[in-house]
Design a protein around this motif. Structure first.
Motif, PDB file in Angstrom:
ATOM      1  N   GLY A  58      -9.197  16.821  29.669  1.00  0.00           N
ATOM      2  CA  GLY A  58      -9.067  15.779  28.654  1.00  0.00           C
ATOM      3  C   GLY A  58      -8.474  14.520  29.265  1.00  0.00           C
ATOM      4  N   GLY A  66      -5.552   7.273  21.354  1.00  0.00           N
ATOM      5  CA  GLY A  66      -6.128   6.941  20.061  1.00  0.00           C
ATOM      6  C   GLY A  66      -6.078   5.453  19.785  1.00  0.00           C
ATOM      7  N   GLY A  67      -6.165   4.655  20.837  1.00  0.00           N
ATOM      8  CA  GLY A  67      -6.089   3.206  20.691  1.00  0.00           C
ATOM      9  C   GLY A  67      -4.719   2.752  20.191  1.00  0.00           C
ATOM     10  N   PHE A  76      -7.644  13.277  15.738  1.00  0.00           N
ATOM     11  CA  PHE A  76      -8.063  14.030  16.927  1.00  0.00           C
ATOM     12  C   PHE A  76      -7.405  15.406  16.932  1.00  0.00           C
ATOM     13  CE2 PHE A  76      -9.572  10.175  19.186  1.00  0.00           C
ATOM     14  CZ  PHE A  76     -10.634  10.713  19.887  1.00  0.00           C
ATOM     15  N   MET A  84     -12.848  19.216  22.136  1.00  0.00           N
ATOM     16  CA  MET A  84     -11.429  19.556  21.990  1.00  0.00           C
ATOM     17  C   MET A  84     -11.218  20.379  20.722  1.00  0.00           C
ATOM     18  SD  MET A  84      -8.179  17.016  21.614  1.00  0.00           S
ATOM     19  CE  MET A  84      -6.915  17.467  20.418  1.00  0.00           C
ATOM     20  N   ILE A  99       4.485  15.654  18.287  1.00  0.00           N
ATOM     21  CA  ILE A  99       3.679  15.376  19.484  1.00  0.00           C
ATOM     22  C   ILE A  99       3.338  13.887  19.543  1.00  0.00           C
ATOM     23  CG2 ILE A  99       1.443  15.725  20.586  1.00  0.00           C
ATOM     24  CD1 ILE A  99       1.467  18.593  19.527  1.00  0.00           C
TER      25      ILE A  99
HETATM   26  C1  HEC Z   1      -9.580  22.577  25.576  1.00  0.00           C
HETATM   27  C2  HEC Z   1      -8.997  21.356  26.106  1.00  0.00           C
HETATM   28  C3  HEC Z   1      -8.136  20.517  25.186  1.00  0.00           C
HETATM   29  C4  HEC Z   1      -6.984  20.896  24.537  1.00  0.00           C
HETATM   30  C5  HEC Z   1      -6.289  22.255  24.526  1.00  0.00           C
HETATM   31  C6  HEC Z   1      -6.493  19.698  23.869  1.00  0.00           C
HETATM   32  N1  HEC Z   1      -7.349  18.645  24.093  1.00  0.00           N
HETATM   33 FE1  HEC Z   1      -7.112  16.751  23.413  1.00  0.00          FE
HETATM   34  N2  HEC Z   1      -8.889  16.207  24.234  1.00  0.00           N
HETATM   35  C7  HEC Z   1      -9.686  17.046  25.002  1.00  0.00           C
HETATM   36  C8  HEC Z   1     -10.869  16.303  25.405  1.00  0.00           C
HETATM   37  C9  HEC Z   1     -11.987  16.834  26.281  1.00  0.00           C
HETATM   38  C10 HEC Z   1     -10.755  15.016  24.840  1.00  0.00           C
HETATM   39  C11 HEC Z   1     -11.744  13.852  24.942  1.00  0.00           C
HETATM   40  C12 HEC Z   1     -12.452  13.697  23.623  1.00  0.00           C
HETATM   41  C13 HEC Z   1     -13.843  14.237  23.693  1.00  0.00           C
HETATM   42  O1  HEC Z   1     -14.494  14.039  24.715  1.00  0.00           O
HETATM   43  O2  HEC Z   1     -14.291  14.847  22.716  1.00  0.00           O
HETATM   44  C14 HEC Z   1      -9.498  14.991  24.107  1.00  0.00           C
HETATM   45  C15 HEC Z   1      -9.010  13.873  23.422  1.00  0.00           C
HETATM   46  C16 HEC Z   1      -7.786  13.795  22.830  1.00  0.00           C
HETATM   47  C17 HEC Z   1      -7.253  12.619  22.187  1.00  0.00           C
HETATM   48  C18 HEC Z   1      -7.921  11.251  22.090  1.00  0.00           C
HETATM   49  C19 HEC Z   1      -7.546  10.432  23.289  1.00  0.00           C
HETATM   50  C20 HEC Z   1      -8.104   9.045  23.200  1.00  0.00           C
HETATM   51  O3  HEC Z   1      -7.305   8.096  23.141  1.00  0.00           O
HETATM   52  O4  HEC Z   1      -9.326   8.906  23.195  1.00  0.00           O
HETATM   53  C21 HEC Z   1      -6.025  12.949  21.747  1.00  0.00           C
HETATM   54  C22 HEC Z   1      -5.040  12.040  21.021  1.00  0.00           C
HETATM   55  C23 HEC Z   1      -5.781  14.334  22.094  1.00  0.00           C
HETATM   56  N3  HEC Z   1      -6.884  14.816  22.757  1.00  0.00           N
HETATM   57  C24 HEC Z   1      -4.639  15.007  21.804  1.00  0.00           C
HETATM   58  C25 HEC Z   1      -4.460  16.374  22.038  1.00  0.00           C
HETATM   59  C26 HEC Z   1      -3.276  17.088  21.629  1.00  0.00           C
HETATM   60  C27 HEC Z   1      -2.060  16.472  21.001  1.00  0.00           C
HETATM   61  C28 HEC Z   1      -3.478  18.392  21.976  1.00  0.00           C
HETATM   62  C29 HEC Z   1      -2.554  19.569  21.712  1.00  0.00           C
HETATM   63  C30 HEC Z   1      -2.152  19.785  20.337  1.00  0.00           C
HETATM   64  C31 HEC Z   1      -4.778  18.488  22.629  1.00  0.00           C
HETATM   65  N4  HEC Z   1      -5.334  17.236  22.635  1.00  0.00           N
HETATM   66  C32 HEC Z   1      -5.317  19.646  23.134  1.00  0.00           C
HETATM   67  C33 HEC Z   1      -9.419  18.348  25.361  1.00  0.00           C
HETATM   68  C34 HEC Z   1      -8.361  19.107  24.897  1.00  0.00           C
END
Ligand code: HEC
Length: 121
Positions: A58, A66-67, A76, A84, A99
């Motif tokens: 990620g 998130g901008g 998200f 995600m 968080i």
């Molecule tokens: C399995 C892997 C994974 C986990 C676990 C995960 N994420 Fe993500 N996250 C991603 C991916 C990949 C993206 C990019 C968005 C997409 O491509 O769909 C993302 C995008 C985001 C974004 C948007 C970022 C942006 O500015 O574009 C946020 C905020 C975020 N994640 C927060 C979290 C938080 C807080 C957690 C834990 C509660 C979490 N994520 C857990 C994979 C993960």
């Protein structure tokens, strides 16, 4: 006498170091500390590099996530994306708020990976 004096110096040095560490990393509210912990447990696997400069699945998260919009970030985390997972059944709303509050303390350059993107020049 000599021993006592150097012991005093040691204590002084140690406490000065402690103060500096606290300023650098631990200047967080209780809510932000909770957020940091939940973040490391639930999100770190995809959002925290295992080594300095390593790529993560990620994007790196910092105060611009998130901008910079808390509502976007909440969306998200709550509903996820195709790549995600959603956390609405896994985390309590106050954990999600914690968080967000923690991530807002992370400076942009701290999380940024080195500007080296193969095939993207
Ligand atoms: C399995 C892997 C994974 C986990 C676990 C995960 N994420 Fe993500 N996250 C991603 C991916 C990949 C993206 C990019 C968005 C997409 O491509 O769909 C993302 C995008 C985001 C974004 C948007 C970022 C942006 O500015 O574009 C946020 C905020 C975020 N994640 C927060 C979290 C938080 C807080 C957690 C834990 C509660 C979490 N994520 C857990 C994979 C993960």
């Amino acid at each position: 006498m000599k021993t006592a004096a150097s012991f005093g110096l040691l204590v002084l040095a140690a406490s000065a170091q402690g103060a500096a560490a606290q300023q650098a990393g631990d200047n967080l509210t209780d809510q932000q500390k909770m957020g940091r912990q939940v973040f490391a447990q639930s999100c770190g696997v995809c959002h925290l590099p295992p080594a300095l400069g390593a790529r993560t699945y990620g994007p790196p998260l910092n105060k611009d996530a998130g901008g910079g919009d808390d509502d976007v970030m909440r969306e998200f985390i709550t509903n996820g994306t195709p790549r995600m997972p959603a956390f609405k059944y896994y985390l309590k709303p106050e954990q999600i708020e914690a968080i967000i509050s923690y991530v807002r303390t992370v400076p942009v350059q701290a999380a940024a990976a080195p500007a080296r993107r193969p095939g993207n020049e």
